[in-house]
Design a protein around this motif. Structure first.
Motif, PDB file in Angstrom:
ATOM      1  N   ASP A  45       2.424   7.860  -7.831  1.00 11.73           N
ATOM      2  CA  ASP A  45       2.488   7.521  -9.250  1.00 11.73           C
ATOM      3  C   ASP A  45       2.861   8.738 -10.096  1.00 11.73           C
ATOM      4  O   ASP A  45       3.770   8.683 -10.925  1.00 11.73           O
ATOM      5  N   GLY A 249      -2.268  -1.096   4.481  1.00  9.40           N
ATOM      6  CA  GLY A 249      -1.570  -0.728   3.265  1.00  9.40           C
ATOM      7  C   GLY A 249      -0.228  -0.065   3.460  1.00  9.40           C
ATOM      8  O   GLY A 249       0.515   0.144   2.492  1.00  9.40           O
ATOM      9  N   THR A 268       4.713   5.581   3.296  1.00 11.95           N
ATOM     10  CA  THR A 268       4.023   5.279   2.051  1.00 11.95           C
ATOM     11  C   THR A 268       2.960   4.229   2.314  1.00 11.95           C
ATOM     12  O   THR A 268       3.139   3.346   3.159  1.00 11.95           O
ATOM     13  N   GLU A 270      -0.489   2.005   0.288  1.00  8.33           N
ATOM     14  CA  GLU A 270      -1.190   1.661  -0.955  1.00  8.33           C
ATOM     15  C   GLU A 270      -2.503   0.978  -0.632  1.00  8.33           C
ATOM     16  O   GLU A 270      -2.553   0.039   0.162  1.00  8.33           O
ATOM     17  N   THR A 274      -4.011   2.862  -5.386  1.00  2.85           N
ATOM     18  CA  THR A 274      -3.552   4.236  -5.169  1.00  2.85           C
ATOM     19  C   THR A 274      -2.488   4.233  -4.088  1.00  2.85           C
ATOM     20  O   THR A 274      -2.717   3.716  -2.989  1.00  2.85           O
ATOM     21  N   ARG A 275      -1.327   4.807  -4.398  1.00  2.00           N
ATOM     22  CA  ARG A 275      -0.238   4.860  -3.424  1.00  2.00           C
ATOM     23  C   ARG A 275       0.093   6.313  -3.099  1.00  2.00           C
ATOM     24  O   ARG A 275       0.233   7.156  -3.992  1.00  2.00           O
ATOM     25  N   TYR A 297      -3.408  10.255   5.431  1.00  2.47           N
ATOM     26  CA  TYR A 297      -3.923   9.129   4.649  1.00  2.47           C
ATOM     27  C   TYR A 297      -5.450   9.110   4.646  1.00  2.47           C
ATOM     28  O   TYR A 297      -6.070   8.849   3.608  1.00  2.47           O
TER      29      TYR A 297
END
Length: 443
Positions: A45, A249, A268, A270, A274-275, A297
Motif C-alpha cells: 500500500d 492469501g 504478493t 494479502e 494488509t498486502r 510473510y
C-alpha cells in the motif's frame, strides 16, 4: 526567534509519546534468516520497506522480467492501443521459440492467430516465452523496440539497478540466435530485488486486475485444437498442485529461473487488509524460493502491526504558529494535515522523530505569510527521521512517506481603514522611538 529565521526552519522534534502505540515489552522480533542472496519485503500500500538484505545487489531476474512485459501490455490496453480480444499474428521467430521444449512454452503456429488474452494468460500463468515474444512484437512491432520501451519505462517508474535485453528474462544465448537485434548474444537481463519490488508495486497499484490472472492455478491453452495444460509455477497459490507450499492469501506474482539467476520469486500476499510484496533472488531450488518467501510473510504478519506515528491535527514545536501581514489576524497556527501510520515492530515507534520542512515559496522575504490565506493551505511537509524511520523503495536513505503541514484557519485580508491605521500607528511609533533615542543621547 527572528521572523526571518522561519525561512530556513527545519525543526527535528520527537513524536509526542501519548500519540504512539505503547508496548509492554522491549523484546525485538528476530528478523528472518534467509537462504537467499538478496531479498526484500514491502508494504504494497505505502511502499514502505519492511525488511531488506542486499536489496540493491544486481542479479539476473530471469522470468520475473515478464512483470515489465505484463505492465506494458496492460498499459497498451488501457491506452486503447490494443485490446484483450485483439488478434495477434505470430511471427516465425515467436513460433520457433515456442517450439523449444527446453524452455517454458505453449506451442504457437505462425499460420494461426491468438488473442492478446490467450497469450497474456500463457505468459502470466505458465511463463510461456514464445507467447511473451509474440506480445512484445504485437505491442511494439519488434522485440528490440519493445526492449527499448522496457528500459525507458523502468526509468520513468523510478527503478534503479536494471538492464533489459529481452522481453522474457531468458539468457540470450538460450534463444539460438533469435535474441533481440542490438543486444549481445551472451547477455541476460539484470535487476536488483529493490527494482523488482518497485516494478511489482507499480504493476499491482496501477493494474490490480493482474492478480485475476496471476492467481489462476491451472488452465488449458487452446481448448479447441492442440491443448496444453498450464500449471502455475507459483506453488504458493492456495489450491496449487504443490499443496505443501501454499500460503494463505498468496495470489501472485512471478517466478524466475535461469542457470545464472538460480531460482527467484516475486510474490504478493494479502491477509486482513494488509498486502505485502516480496522478492527473493538466487535461492537454491524451486521449493526454496517459496520456503524463503514464507519466512518473510511469517515475519511480517507475526511481528508487524499498523501504528499511528503522526495524528491529523498534531502540532509541532517551533512550527505551530506563523506571522501574517496585512491580515485581520497577525498569526495563524499550523498542524499535520493528515495522519500517518506505518507497519512497525512493537516499540519501534519510540525511535522515530519528525522533521518539519517549511516551503519557502509560501513566505515573503521576512518569513511571513501574506493575507489572505486559506484554511488548509500547505506550507510544508512533515517527514520521518531517526533509527526507526521507514525506508523507501526509492533508496536506502530515503523515507517512504510524508504528510503535509497545513494552516488550521484562514486569515482574511484586513480592510483599508485598518491597514491605514496600522500604517499611521507604525509611523508615530517610529517617530516616538526616534525621539526617545534622541533624548537618551542627550542625557
Amino acid at each position: 526567534m527572528k521572523k526571518k529565521s522561519i525561512l530556513t526552519m527545519i525543526a527535528a522534534v520527537p513524536l509526542t509519546a501519548g500519540l504512539l502505540f505503547q508496548t509492554e515489552t522491549d523484546v525485538q522480533a528476530v528478523e528472518p534468516d534467509l537462504a537467499a542472496e538478496s531479498a526484500i519485503l514491502v508494504d504494497a500500500d505505502s511502499g514502505q520497506v519492511l525488511y531488506s538484505n542486499k536489496a540493491d545487489l544486481i542479479l539476473p531476474p530471469a522470468s520475473m522480467t515478464k512483470m515489465m512485459t505484463e505492465y506494458l501490455v496492460n498499459e497498451a490496453v488501457a491506452k486503447g492501443e490494443t485490446s484483450w480480444d485483439a488478434e495477434v499474428n505470430v511471427t516465425s521467430k515467436a513460433e520457433e521459440i515456442s517450439q523449444n521444449n527446453a524452455l517454458s512454452n505453449v506451442p504457437l503456429r505462425a499460420n494461426r492467430t491468438y488473442t492478446v488474452q490467450e497469450l497474456y494468460e500463457a505468459m502470466a500463468i505458465y511463463s510461456a516465452n514464445g507467447a511473451t515474444i509474440a506480445l512484445a512484437e504485437h505491442v511494439a512491432g519488434t522485440e528490440s523496440d519493445f526492449v527499448d520501451m522496457m528500459n525507458e519505462r523502468a526509468g520513468e517508474l523510478g527503478m534503479k539497478d536494471y538492464e533489459f535485453v529481452n522481453s522474457t528474462g531468458l539468457n540470450n544465448a538460450s534463444m539460438d540466435g533469435l535474441h533481440p537485434e542490438g543486444t549481445e548474444p551472451d547477455t541476460e537481463n539484470m535487476m536488483s530485488a529493490r527494482a523488482s519490488a518497485k516494478l511489482a508495486y507499480h504493476l499491482l497499484n496501477e493494474y490490480p486486475d493482474v492478480l485475476d490472472t496471476a492467481g489462476i492455478t491451472e488452465k488449458t491453452f487452446r481448448e479447441n485444437g492442440a491443448n496444453t495444460s498450464m500449471d502455475n509455477w507459483n506453488w504458493m497459490l492456495p489450491g496449487s498442485m504443490y499443496g505443501s507450499l501454499d500460503y494463505e492469501g498468496v495470489d501472485g506474482l512471478k517466478t524466475g529461473y535461469t542457470e545464472m539467476a538460480g531460482n527467484a520469486f516475486t510474490g504478493t500476499v494479502e491477509q486482513n487488509g494488509t498486502r505485502f510484496i516480496s522478492v527473493v533472488m538466487r535461492t537454491d531450488s524451486q521449493t526454496a524460493r517459496f520456503e524463503e518467501t514464507a519466512k518473510l510473510y511469517d515475519y511480517g504478519f507475526d511481528n508487524l502491526s499498523e501504528t499511528e506515528v503522526v495524528q491529523e491535527g498534531q502540532s509541532f514545536e517551533d512550527a505551530s504558529s506563523f506571522p501574517v501581514v496585512n491580515g485581520k489576524d497577525d498569526a495563524v497556527s499550523a498542524s499535520a494535515g493528515s495522519s500517518l501510520s506505518l507497519l512497525l515492530e512493537d516499540g519501534d515507534a519510540e525511535n522515530i522523530n519528525t522533521s518539519v520542512n517549511i516551503n519557502q515559496d509560501v513566505l515573503n522575504e521576512n518569513g511571513e505569510l501574506e493575507a489572505p490565506v486559506e484554511k488548509g493551505t500547505e506550507i510544508g511537509t512533515i517527514t520521518l527521521s531517526g533509527e526507526g524511520a521507514p525506508q523507501s523503495l526509492s533508496g536506502v536513505n530515503e523515507t517512504s512517506q510524508e504528510v503535509p503541514l497545513v494552516l488550521d484557519e484562514g486569515v482574511e485580508k484586513a480592510g483599508w481603514f485598518a491597514l491605514t491605521m496600522r500604517s499611521v500607528g507604525g509611523f508615530f511609533g517610529s517617530m516616538w522611538n526616534s525621539a526617545s533615542s534622541f533624548v537618551q543621547g542627550l542625557l
